[in-house]
Design an enzyme around this catalytic site. Sequence first.
Site, PDB file in Angstrom:
ATOM      1  CG  HIS A  54      -0.111   0.158   2.517  1.00  0.00           C
ATOM      2  ND1 HIS A  54       0.617  -0.873   3.067  1.00  0.00           N
ATOM      3  CD2 HIS A  54       0.117   1.229   3.315  1.00  0.00           C
ATOM      4  CE1 HIS A  54       1.234  -0.444   4.154  1.00  0.00           C
ATOM      5  NE2 HIS A  54       0.959   0.841   4.328  1.00  0.00           N
ATOM      6  CG  ASP A 108       1.622   4.972   4.898  1.00  0.00           C
ATOM      7  OD1 ASP A 108       1.153   3.831   4.974  1.00  0.00           O
ATOM      8  OD2 ASP A 108       2.759   5.275   5.323  1.00  0.00           O
ATOM      9  CG  HIS A 129       5.011   1.047   2.881  1.00  0.00           C
ATOM     10  ND1 HIS A 129       4.474   2.199   2.365  1.00  0.00           N
ATOM     11  CD2 HIS A 129       4.464   0.915   4.108  1.00  0.00           C
ATOM     12  CE1 HIS A 129       3.647   2.734   3.235  1.00  0.00           C
ATOM     13  NE2 HIS A 129       3.616   1.975   4.312  1.00  0.00           N
ATOM     14  NE  ARG A 173       1.912   6.197   9.293  1.00  0.00           N
ATOM     15  CZ  ARG A 173       0.868   5.665   8.668  1.00  0.00           C
ATOM     16  NH1 ARG A 173       0.752   4.350   8.559  1.00  0.00           N
ATOM     17  NH2 ARG A 173      -0.066   6.436   8.173  1.00  0.00           N
TER      18      ARG A 173
HETATM   19  C1  OGA Z   1       3.159   2.072   8.229  1.00  0.00           C
HETATM   20  C2  OGA Z   1       3.443   0.715   7.794  1.00  0.00           C
HETATM   21  C3  OGA Z   1       4.987  -1.044   8.134  1.00  0.00           C
HETATM   22  C4  OGA Z   1       5.630  -1.768   9.251  1.00  0.00           C
HETATM   23  O1  OGA Z   1       3.428   2.391   9.391  1.00  0.00           O
HETATM   24  O2  OGA Z   1       2.665   2.843   7.391  1.00  0.00           O
HETATM   25  O3  OGA Z   1       3.010   0.311   6.756  1.00  0.00           O
HETATM   26  O4  OGA Z   1       6.534  -2.550   8.954  1.00  0.00           O
HETATM   27  N1  OGA Z   1       4.246   0.034   8.600  1.00  0.00           N
HETATM   28  O5  OGA Z   1       5.229  -1.596  10.405  1.00  0.00           O
HETATM   29 MN    MN Z   2       1.990   1.997   5.687  1.00  0.00          MN
END
Ligand code: OGA
Ligand code: MN
Length: 288
Positions: free
Chosen positions: A104, A106, A263, A279
Amino acid sequence: MALDISPFDGPIGAEVSGIDLARPVAAADQKVLEDAWNAHAVLVFRGQTLEPADLVRFSRGFGALEIHVLDQYLHADHPEILVVSNIQENGEPIGIYDAGRYWHSDLSYLAEPSRGSVLYAIEIPEEGGETLGNTLWAHAGAAYEALDDGLKARLDGLEAAFDLGKRFQKLVDDGDADAAMTDEQIKKTPEVVHPVIRTHPVTGRKSIFVNIGHTTHILGLPADESQAILEELWAHCIRPEFVYRHKWREGDVVMWDNVPTQHLAICDYALPQRRLLHRTTLSGDRPY
Ligand code: OGA
Ligand code: MN
């Protein structure tokens, strides 16, 4: 300690050294970081020690921050921080465990998706010396450029629907997520339409924007044709030559550009193995 940017092999990612993100970034360094972010899409900083306020200040240097719709997982003192974790306290999860089990970008389900995100690793699981819970980033711009001209022409001008609620419900149905979104959260994230191929607002580079996690269908095509194109693009985007795999260490900060990348979180660990990251999410503009 001189600021240094060392690009990785391949089309995505660079390691940044010679900077302490717990201190305000000098204006000249900020410019170097922004250029590197636009050029390499994923920046890796090792060995950082950040308070929540440091992470927020560093992130704000790149633009305004979002407050995430999944508000049960926001940091109590800093709502700009989304807690990504599998840890439970008093039987309640302290963060979102599944922050991205499907490829995806974000907030691609919002009318104005995120420009970029920053993750700071606080606790990282490991087993037998191997780091678990890796994160993968694919360069959807390099992937677009590798498509044949016929397909590029066909994709030109196509639009697709993105819908978090529908995709999240599929996670629940597949047993990959615990709790459905609340009605309130679903109301805040109605279906939106974005170009299948978008253009980067700074570099002008085109990239594949449809993603497995949030895209439901391409507009104006029969369902089977839409699905076939989406599956072809999804599979193409994540070919190994476009992907960087990050093996987290505690103290890592990874910031990425959500426009030309997708990602994926690898969920290959479980309690008592603990994973905790903070995050922040940068606001973005309407894709074109
Ligand atoms: C995010 C995500 C990936 C992870 O925080 O946007 O996709 O490895 N995290 O935690
Ligand atoms: Mn993400």
